[in-house]
Design a protein around this motif. Structure first.
Motif, PDB file in Angstrom:
ATOM      1  N   CYS A  39       0.817  -1.214   0.000  1.00  0.00           N
ATOM      2  CA  CYS A  39       0.000   0.000   0.000  1.00  0.00           C
ATOM      3  C   CYS A  39       0.852   1.266   0.000  1.00  0.00           C
ATOM      4  CB  CYS A  39      -0.937   0.003   1.210  1.00  0.00           C
ATOM      5  SG  CYS A  39      -2.235  -1.245   1.136  1.00  0.00           S
ATOM      6  N   ALA A  95     -16.587   6.735  -5.080  1.00  0.00           N
ATOM      7  CA  ALA A  95     -15.820   7.940  -4.785  1.00  0.00           C
ATOM      8  C   ALA A  95     -14.379   7.551  -4.475  1.00  0.00           C
ATOM      9  CB  ALA A  95     -16.438   8.685  -3.598  1.00  0.00           C
ATOM     10  N   GLU A  96     -13.565   8.568  -4.261  1.00  0.00           N
ATOM     11  CA  GLU A  96     -12.150   8.316  -3.949  1.00  0.00           C
ATOM     12  C   GLU A  96     -12.004   7.425  -2.729  1.00  0.00           C
ATOM     13  OE1 GLU A  96      -8.560  11.063  -2.238  1.00  0.00           O
ATOM     14  OE2 GLU A  96      -9.695  11.874  -3.941  1.00  0.00           O
ATOM     15  N   SER A  97     -12.804   7.707  -1.683  1.00  0.00           N
ATOM     16  CA  SER A  97     -12.700   6.915  -0.450  1.00  0.00           C
ATOM     17  C   SER A  97     -13.160   5.477  -0.666  1.00  0.00           C
ATOM     18  CB  SER A  97     -13.530   7.561   0.660  1.00  0.00           C
ATOM     19  OG  SER A  97     -14.894   7.657   0.273  1.00  0.00           O
ATOM     20  N   ASP A  98     -14.159   5.268  -1.536  1.00  0.00           N
ATOM     21  CA  ASP A  98     -14.641   3.912  -1.817  1.00  0.00           C
ATOM     22  C   ASP A  98     -13.563   3.086  -2.522  1.00  0.00           C
ATOM     23  OD1 ASP A  98     -17.229   4.513  -0.819  1.00  0.00           O
ATOM     24  OD2 ASP A  98     -17.767   5.414  -2.743  1.00  0.00           O
ATOM     25  N   ASN A 146     -10.325   3.658  -2.522  1.00  0.00           N
ATOM     26  CA  ASN A 146      -9.199   3.484  -1.604  1.00  0.00           C
ATOM     27  C   ASN A 146      -9.465   2.312  -0.659  1.00  0.00           C
ATOM     28  OD1 ASN A 146      -6.664   4.198  -0.445  1.00  0.00           O
ATOM     29  ND2 ASN A 146      -7.747   5.188   1.240  1.00  0.00           N
ATOM     30  N   ARG A 147     -10.695   2.256  -0.136  1.00  0.00           N
ATOM     31  CA  ARG A 147     -11.059   1.148   0.752  1.00  0.00           C
ATOM     32  C   ARG A 147     -10.990  -0.179   0.001  1.00  0.00           C
ATOM     33  NH1 ARG A 147     -14.470  -2.395   0.783  1.00  0.00           N
ATOM     34  NH2 ARG A 147     -15.484  -1.460  -1.030  1.00  0.00           N
ATOM     35  N   VAL A 153      -9.622   9.364 -10.436  1.00  0.00           N
ATOM     36  CA  VAL A 153      -9.730   8.958  -9.030  1.00  0.00           C
ATOM     37  C   VAL A 153      -8.388   8.418  -8.523  1.00  0.00           C
ATOM     38  CG1 VAL A 153     -10.865   7.404  -7.391  1.00  0.00           C
ATOM     39  CG2 VAL A 153     -12.193   8.481  -9.213  1.00  0.00           C
ATOM     40  N   SER A 207      -5.968  11.151  -7.845  1.00  0.00           N
ATOM     41  CA  SER A 207      -6.319  11.816  -6.587  1.00  0.00           C
ATOM     42  C   SER A 207      -5.780  11.044  -5.391  1.00  0.00           C
ATOM     43  CB  SER A 207      -7.840  11.965  -6.471  1.00  0.00           C
ATOM     44  OG  SER A 207      -8.343  12.785  -7.493  1.00  0.00           O
ATOM     45  N   LEU A 208      -5.766   9.714  -5.512  1.00  0.00           N
ATOM     46  CA  LEU A 208      -5.305   8.883  -4.402  1.00  0.00           C
ATOM     47  C   LEU A 208      -3.782   8.825  -4.307  1.00  0.00           C
ATOM     48  CD1 LEU A 208      -7.699   5.785  -4.652  1.00  0.00           C
ATOM     49  CD2 LEU A 208      -7.533   7.375  -2.727  1.00  0.00           C
ATOM     50  N   GLN A 221      -7.300  -1.290  -0.631  1.00  0.00           N
ATOM     51  CA  GLN A 221      -6.641  -1.794   0.578  1.00  0.00           C
ATOM     52  C   GLN A 221      -7.230  -3.135   1.004  1.00  0.00           C
ATOM     53  OE1 GLN A 221      -5.448   0.799   3.711  1.00  0.00           O
ATOM     54  NE2 GLN A 221      -5.748   2.638   2.500  1.00  0.00           N
ATOM     55  N   TYR A 222      -8.550  -3.266   0.897  1.00  0.00           N
ATOM     56  CA  TYR A 222      -9.197  -4.532   1.259  1.00  0.00           C
ATOM     57  C   TYR A 222      -8.706  -5.655   0.350  1.00  0.00           C
ATOM     58  CZ  TYR A 222     -12.771  -8.127   1.729  1.00  0.00           C
ATOM     59  OH  TYR A 222     -13.413  -9.323   1.898  1.00  0.00           O
TER      60      TYR A 222
END
Length: 317
Positions: A18, A130-133, A135-136, A41, A44-45, A139-140
């Motif tokens: 990561c 979204a960006e947070s979705d 990213n999650r 996206v 952005s990450l 990582q998952y």
């Protein structure tokens, strides 16, 4: 082979993956609009740490994924030339560690479960993450792949040496036997037993014995080709499958190399008592027998004949 060699698992800790720079991402998307959205996206990450490649069809996705160069793959469910299932079923996830997130316009349970069943590590809905979705999900997927590889390692590899265990050995033996019969090639089974290791365990303790076993495992891997399989059969005994054998002279040379390497690797270990020798038995298919089980029995019997004569040698079936 040992962990870190080409025939085994050499996966990285998920936190290291990561945090990698650059972070290699493969996006499989034939629609430019959706690809541009993913690209935006991801930038952005990861910003300047991102290294992005694109595939637009099934074959391109398979070729790039099989290279093993990527830290994550975003795979469109419907892609030119097929769909996600067509890609996933043609990837050898025993050797490819790249986690795959399927991206689909279909927001239904059956499609999601199908993707996961065929090897995807997560699933997101196209245009709605979204960006947070994302990213999650990334990582998952990385953590899930790591756990999967760890479980596979425990099931198929010996924990002390990192070599294949008996289960994986017999699977490889059957595979090599079928391949060799189909292509008219010879192969050999080698059984290697360390001499007088019980005396080391009894006098110096099992920690010293384990160090000898690890040294011998390392020596065996260094002696073999990457196409061969080395396994720990249990205790102080190892077995190897040697593909595409030309003649017995080459096997005799290999036995000498194995003996020398085991002695050298053990001698390099500090505070261990005395030299380490081994007894080796070899059977060749189809010269000695045509069945894998009989191959192993004959090689084992040849090894015990060496052992009865004092060890530190080799013998053919």
């Amino acid at each position: 082979m040992l962990i870190g060699d080409s025939d085994t698992l050499a996966f990285q800790d998920p936190e290291e993956v990561c945090a990698k720079s650059p972070f290699h991402v493969l996006v499989v998307e034939d629609d430019l609009v959706h690809f541009t959205y993913c690209q935006h996206v991801l930038h952005s990450l990861y910003g300047k740490d991102l290294e992005l490649e694109r595939a637009v069809d099934c074959q391109g996705a398979i070729d790039l994924l099989s290279s093993g160069r990527f830290d994550i793959c975003l795979l469109d469910y419907m892609v030119k030339g097929g769909n996600a299932k067509d890609v996933l079923t043609r990837i050898d996830f025993g050797s490819v560690e790249t986690p795959v997130i399927v991206i689909s316009a279909l927001d239904d349970r059956d499609t999601m479960l199908e993707a996961l069943r065929y090897g995807a590590d997560d699933y997101v809905v196209k245009g709605r993450f979204a960006e947070s979705d994302l990213n999650r999900a990334i990582q998952y997927a990385i953590y899930r792949k790591y756990k999967e590889m760890r479980l596979r390692q425990r099931a198929l590899y010996d924990p002390l040496t990192g070599l294949a265990n008996r289960h994986l050995f017999f699977d490889r033996l059957d595979e090599v036997h079928r391949f060799s019969a189909r292509h008219g090639e010879k192969y050999a089974v080698m059984v290697v037993d360390l001499d007088r290791l019980k005396h080391v365990n009894d006098t110096k303790g099992h920690e010293a014995g384990d160090r000898y076993i690890r040294a011998a495992a390392n020596a065996l891997v260094c002696s073999m080709r990457s196409s061969d399989t080395v396994a720990r059969a249990g205790g102080d005994e190892f077995v190897a499958i040697l593909k595409n054998i030309r003649d017995k002279q080459s096997l005799m040379r290999l036995c000498a190399v194995v003996k020398d390497n085991i002695a050298a690797k053990a001698a390099a270990e500090e505070d261990l008592p005395g030299p380490l020798t081994c007894s080796i038995g070899i059977a060749v298919n189809p010269d000695d027998t045509e069945t894998p089980a009989e191959m192993l029995r004959l090689a084992d019997a040849a090894m015990y004949q060496v052992k009865r004569l004092g060890g530190n040698g080799f013998r053919f079936a």
